[in-house]
Design an enzyme around this catalytic site. Structure first.
Site, mmCIF file in Angstrom:
data_model
loop_
_atom_site.group_PDB
_atom_site.id
_atom_site.type_symbol
_atom_site.label_atom_id
_atom_site.label_comp_id
_atom_site.label_asym_id
_atom_site.label_seq_id
_atom_site.Cartn_x
_atom_site.Cartn_y
_atom_site.Cartn_z
ATOM 1 N N CYS A 107 0.865 -1.197 0.000
ATOM 2 C CA CYS A 107 0.000 0.000 0.000
ATOM 3 C C CYS A 107 0.893 1.237 0.000
ATOM 4 N N CYS A 142 -28.363 -5.246 14.891
ATOM 5 C CA CYS A 142 -29.653 -4.567 15.096
ATOM 6 C C CYS A 142 -30.762 -5.280 14.331
ATOM 7 N N ARG A 176 -22.432 -4.364 12.834
ATOM 8 C CA ARG A 176 -23.318 -3.676 13.780
ATOM 9 C C ARG A 176 -24.760 -3.643 13.232
ATOM 10 N N CYS A 217 -35.441 1.091 11.849
ATOM 11 C CA CYS A 217 -34.273 1.635 12.548
ATOM 12 C C CYS A 217 -34.662 2.949 13.216
ATOM 13 N N CYS A 268 -8.336 -2.253 -3.954
ATOM 14 C CA CYS A 268 -6.909 -1.989 -4.154
ATOM 15 C C CYS A 268 -6.116 -3.292 -4.110
ATOM 16 N N CYS A 313 2.438 2.695 -3.264
ATOM 17 C CA CYS A 313 1.637 3.619 -4.081
ATOM 18 C C CYS A 313 1.198 4.855 -3.310
ATOM 19 N N HIS A 314 0.821 4.658 -2.051
ATOM 20 C CA HIS A 314 0.186 5.766 -1.313
ATOM 21 C C HIS A 314 1.140 6.510 -0.382
ATOM 22 N N CYS A 335 -36.316 3.244 16.791
ATOM 23 C CA CYS A 335 -35.436 3.294 17.959
ATOM 24 C C CYS A 335 -34.523 4.510 17.901
ATOM 25 N N HIS A 336 -33.822 4.699 16.753
ATOM 26 C CA HIS A 336 -32.701 5.644 16.728
ATOM 27 C C HIS A 336 -33.099 7.105 16.519
HETATM 28 C C1 HEC Z 1 -35.315 -2.095 18.863
HETATM 29 C C2 HEC Z 1 -34.477 -0.932 18.794
HETATM 30 C C3 HEC Z 1 -33.454 -0.855 17.662
HETATM 31 C C4 HEC Z 1 -33.700 -0.950 16.305
HETATM 32 C C5 HEC Z 1 -35.021 -1.179 15.598
HETATM 33 C C6 HEC Z 1 -32.420 -0.752 15.658
HETATM 34 N N1 HEC Z 1 -31.437 -0.554 16.587
HETATM 35 FE FE1 HEC Z 1 -29.539 0.051 16.229
HETATM 36 N N2 HEC Z 1 -29.101 -0.023 18.219
HETATM 37 C C7 HEC Z 1 -30.017 -0.296 19.230
HETATM 38 C C8 HEC Z 1 -29.345 -0.278 20.518
HETATM 39 C C9 HEC Z 1 -29.998 -0.534 21.883
HETATM 40 C C10 HEC Z 1 -27.988 0.021 20.247
HETATM 41 C C11 HEC Z 1 -26.868 0.162 21.279
HETATM 42 C C12 HEC Z 1 -25.939 -0.969 21.239
HETATM 43 C C13 HEC Z 1 -26.249 -2.098 22.130
HETATM 44 O O1 HEC Z 1 -25.870 -2.032 23.289
HETATM 45 O O2 HEC Z 1 -26.812 -3.093 21.614
HETATM 46 C C14 HEC Z 1 -27.884 0.184 18.797
HETATM 47 C C15 HEC Z 1 -26.714 0.543 18.124
HETATM 48 C C16 HEC Z 1 -26.656 0.913 16.789
HETATM 49 C C17 HEC Z 1 -25.499 1.516 16.150
HETATM 50 C C18 HEC Z 1 -24.162 1.821 16.823
HETATM 51 C C19 HEC Z 1 -23.960 3.282 17.137
HETATM 52 C C20 HEC Z 1 -22.568 3.553 17.690
HETATM 53 O O3 HEC Z 1 -22.438 4.502 18.463
HETATM 54 O O4 HEC Z 1 -21.610 2.862 17.362
HETATM 55 C C21 HEC Z 1 -25.821 1.702 14.839
HETATM 56 C C22 HEC Z 1 -24.939 2.301 13.757
HETATM 57 C C23 HEC Z 1 -27.176 1.216 14.647
HETATM 58 N N3 HEC Z 1 -27.655 0.763 15.853
HETATM 59 C C24 HEC Z 1 -27.864 1.200 13.435
HETATM 60 C C25 HEC Z 1 -29.131 0.617 13.259
HETATM 61 C C26 HEC Z 1 -29.750 0.428 11.964
HETATM 62 C C27 HEC Z 1 -29.152 0.809 10.625
HETATM 63 C C28 HEC Z 1 -30.968 -0.166 12.205
HETATM 64 C C29 HEC Z 1 -32.005 -0.652 11.199
HETATM 65 C C30 HEC Z 1 -31.522 -1.633 10.251
HETATM 66 C C31 HEC Z 1 -31.109 -0.303 13.645
HETATM 67 N N4 HEC Z 1 -29.963 0.153 14.243
HETATM 68 C C32 HEC Z 1 -32.235 -0.787 14.299
HETATM 69 C C33 HEC Z 1 -31.373 -0.488 19.046
HETATM 70 C C34 HEC Z 1 -32.022 -0.614 17.823
HETATM 71 C C1 HEC Z 2 -0.463 -0.013 -7.528
HETATM 72 C C2 HEC Z 2 -0.890 1.146 -6.755
HETATM 73 C C3 HEC Z 2 -1.795 0.911 -5.543
HETATM 74 C C4 HEC Z 2 -1.609 0.040 -4.490
HETATM 75 C C5 HEC Z 2 -0.510 -1.004 -4.311
HETATM 76 C C6 HEC Z 2 -2.666 0.313 -3.569
HETATM 77 N N1 HEC Z 2 -3.477 1.295 -4.040
HETATM 78 FE FE1 HEC Z 2 -4.993 2.203 -3.027
HETATM 79 N N2 HEC Z 2 -5.426 3.322 -4.656
HETATM 80 C C7 HEC Z 2 -4.738 3.295 -5.863
HETATM 81 C C8 HEC Z 2 -5.459 4.095 -6.849
HETATM 82 C C9 HEC Z 2 -5.074 4.303 -8.290
HETATM 83 C C10 HEC Z 2 -6.588 4.621 -6.169
HETATM 84 C C11 HEC Z 2 -7.728 5.485 -6.768
HETATM 85 C C12 HEC Z 2 -8.949 4.603 -6.965
HETATM 86 C C13 HEC Z 2 -8.751 3.568 -8.059
HETATM 87 O O1 HEC Z 2 -8.466 3.943 -9.202
HETATM 88 O O2 HEC Z 2 -8.830 2.361 -7.743
HETATM 89 C C14 HEC Z 2 -6.515 4.136 -4.800
HETATM 90 C C15 HEC Z 2 -7.420 4.481 -3.810
HETATM 91 C C16 HEC Z 2 -7.315 4.099 -2.470
HETATM 92 C C17 HEC Z 2 -8.153 4.604 -1.390
HETATM 93 C C18 HEC Z 2 -9.212 5.681 -1.516
HETATM 94 C C19 HEC Z 2 -8.542 7.036 -1.485
HETATM 95 C C20 HEC Z 2 -9.509 8.160 -1.732
HETATM 96 O O3 HEC Z 2 -9.068 9.329 -1.579
HETATM 97 O O4 HEC Z 2 -10.675 7.925 -2.088
HETATM 98 C C21 HEC Z 2 -7.776 3.938 -0.265
HETATM 99 C C22 HEC Z 2 -8.377 4.093 1.126
HETATM 100 C C23 HEC Z 2 -6.711 3.024 -0.638
HETATM 101 N N3 HEC Z 2 -6.458 3.164 -1.965
HETATM 102 C C24 HEC Z 2 -6.093 2.157 0.244
HETATM 103 C C25 HEC Z 2 -5.142 1.216 -0.153
HETATM 104 C C26 HEC Z 2 -4.626 0.194 0.717
HETATM 105 C C27 HEC Z 2 -5.027 -0.001 2.189
HETATM 106 C C28 HEC Z 2 -3.723 -0.533 -0.003
HETATM 107 C C29 HEC Z 2 -2.967 -1.765 0.417
HETATM 108 C C30 HEC Z 2 -3.796 -2.892 0.847
HETATM 109 C C31 HEC Z 2 -3.668 0.071 -1.338
HETATM 110 N N4 HEC Z 2 -4.549 1.107 -1.386
HETATM 111 C C32 HEC Z 2 -2.839 -0.362 -2.362
HETATM 112 C C33 HEC Z 2 -3.547 2.633 -6.091
HETATM 113 C C34 HEC Z 2 -2.993 1.675 -5.259
#
Ligand code: HEC
Ligand code: HEC
Length: 251
Positions: free
Chosen positions: A66, A212, A208, A167, A104, A69-70, A170-171
């Site tokens: 990585c 949920c 995550r 979602c 990549c 290139c980067h 709850c949220h």
């Molecule tokens: C019944 C209630 C409920 C519903 C419906 C629900 N969630 Fe949650 N979600 C929670 C609770 C409670 C947590 C806190 C984590 C825990 O302790 O389980 C959580 C945590 C999360 C988080 C983490 C936030 C963080 O701070 O990292 C995300 C993102 C999330 N939910 C997305 C979703 C999405 C997308 C959906 C729908 C597909 C969904 N949830 C549906 C109850 C719900």
């Molecule tokens: C041979 C060159 C090359 C290598 C090796 C490479 N990348 Fe990339 N990377 C690119 C190019 C070119 C882009 C622009 C998107 C595209 O054309 O795929 C990119 C885009 C990205 C982006 C998004 C950057 C943005 O600003 O959106 C991430 C994150 C990234 N590379 C991570 C990685 C990681 C982690 C690795 C190693 C596992 C890796 N790359 C290896 C060439 C490379």
């Protein structure tokens, strides 16, 4: 309240000011916040260190790393995690950060694909995200992403599963309340991948989502699936301006 009004109006909730919203971090106990804030006690730093080593590791037939290139991640990756998911020209669809890293690997390194939620991909994503720690979430304004953000909003507000809950029920409607012992957060995707104490390891946002969905007795989608990327795009626009946490800790 502003957030709820914006959702009811059907618009993206980016109008809500950052100070009206609370991240999962702000809802945690002082002990857990201290664990996240201290590099020595944050278990997610183990994945960041692994990601730093993988960043330098040659892969594929041409032995490219990585870094080859980067260059220095501190420069090239600063702010990247704060604006993903982004548009991928070649596939004509959005990709999340893990999806981009996986592309990549296959496209640019010619190495074998890394699965979403696999340890090396989580480690690389954690390392890339670390370079945006503390930066405000700044969604990519590319208009090609807008229909996907709208799909995500529709998914977020659609009732699902045997419990027939959205979602948003709850949220948005009950954020700040409790579900059993667990406080209900506003579901801001500010800290992913994250170390969840319940998982005893690092996991991604799509895992995550799966937790949920299982909770409301709905079938989870696959990590990396287009529906999850759409949900992520919507939640990132809803979280615009909030600080990114890398690596986050959650209960
Ligand atoms: C019944 C209630 C409920 C519903 C419906 C629900 N969630 Fe949650 N979600 C929670 C609770 C409670 C947590 C806190 C984590 C825990 O302790 O389980 C959580 C945590 C999360 C988080 C983490 C936030 C963080 O701070 O990292 C995300 C993102 C999330 N939910 C997305 C979703 C999405 C997308 C959906 C729908 C597909 C969904 N949830 C549906 C109850 C719900
Ligand atoms: C041979 C060159 C090359 C290598 C090796 C490479 N990348 Fe990339 N990377 C690119 C190019 C070119 C882009 C622009 C998107 C595209 O054309 O795929 C990119 C885009 C990205 C982006 C998004 C950057 C943005 O600003 O959106 C991430 C994150 C990234 N590379 C991570 C990685 C990681 C982690 C690795 C190693 C596992 C890796 N790359 C290896 C060439 C490379």
């Amino acid at each position: 309240m502003i957030l709820r009004a914006a959702l009811l109006a059907g618009g993206l909730a980016t109008a809500a000011a950052a100070e009206d919203r609370r991240t999962g971090y702000e809802m945690m106990s002082p002990e857990l916040r201290a664990m996240q804030d201290d590099e020595m006690s944050n278990p997610g730093m183990l994945w960041v260190a692994e990601g730093a080593a993988l960043w330098e590791a040659p892969e594929g037939p041409a032995g490219r790393s990585c870094a080859g290139c980067h260059g220095e991640a501190a420069q090239s990756m600063a702010g990247v995690a704060a604006r993903y998911p982004a548009w991928d020209e070649a596939s004509g669809a959005p990709v999340d950060l893990s999806g981009r890293i996986a592309l990549c690997r296959t496209r640019h390194q010619g190495a074998e694909a890394l699965e979403h939620e696999s340890r090396p991909l989580l480690a690389l994503a954690a390392y890339v995200a670390r370079q945006s720690d503390g930066r405000p979430i700044a969604p990519d304004p590319d208009p090609r992403l807008d229909p996907w953000r709208e799909t995500g909003r529709v998914l977020f507000t659609a009732r699902m599963g045997q419990l027939n809950l959205a979602c948003a029920n709850c949220h948005d409607d009950h954020a700040g309340g409790r579900l059993g012992a667990a406080p209900i957060p506003e579901a801001h995707p500010t800290g992913y991948p994250q170390y969840r104490l319940q998982w005893e390891e690092m996991g991604g946002l799509h895992r995550r989502f799966g937790n949920c969905l299982t909770g409301i007795r709905a079938k989870p989608f696959a990590a990396g699936s287009p529906d999850y990327v759409a949900l992520e795009l919507y939640l990132m626009s809803r979280a615009a301006g909030l600080p990114l946490e890398a690596p986050a800790v959650r209960p």
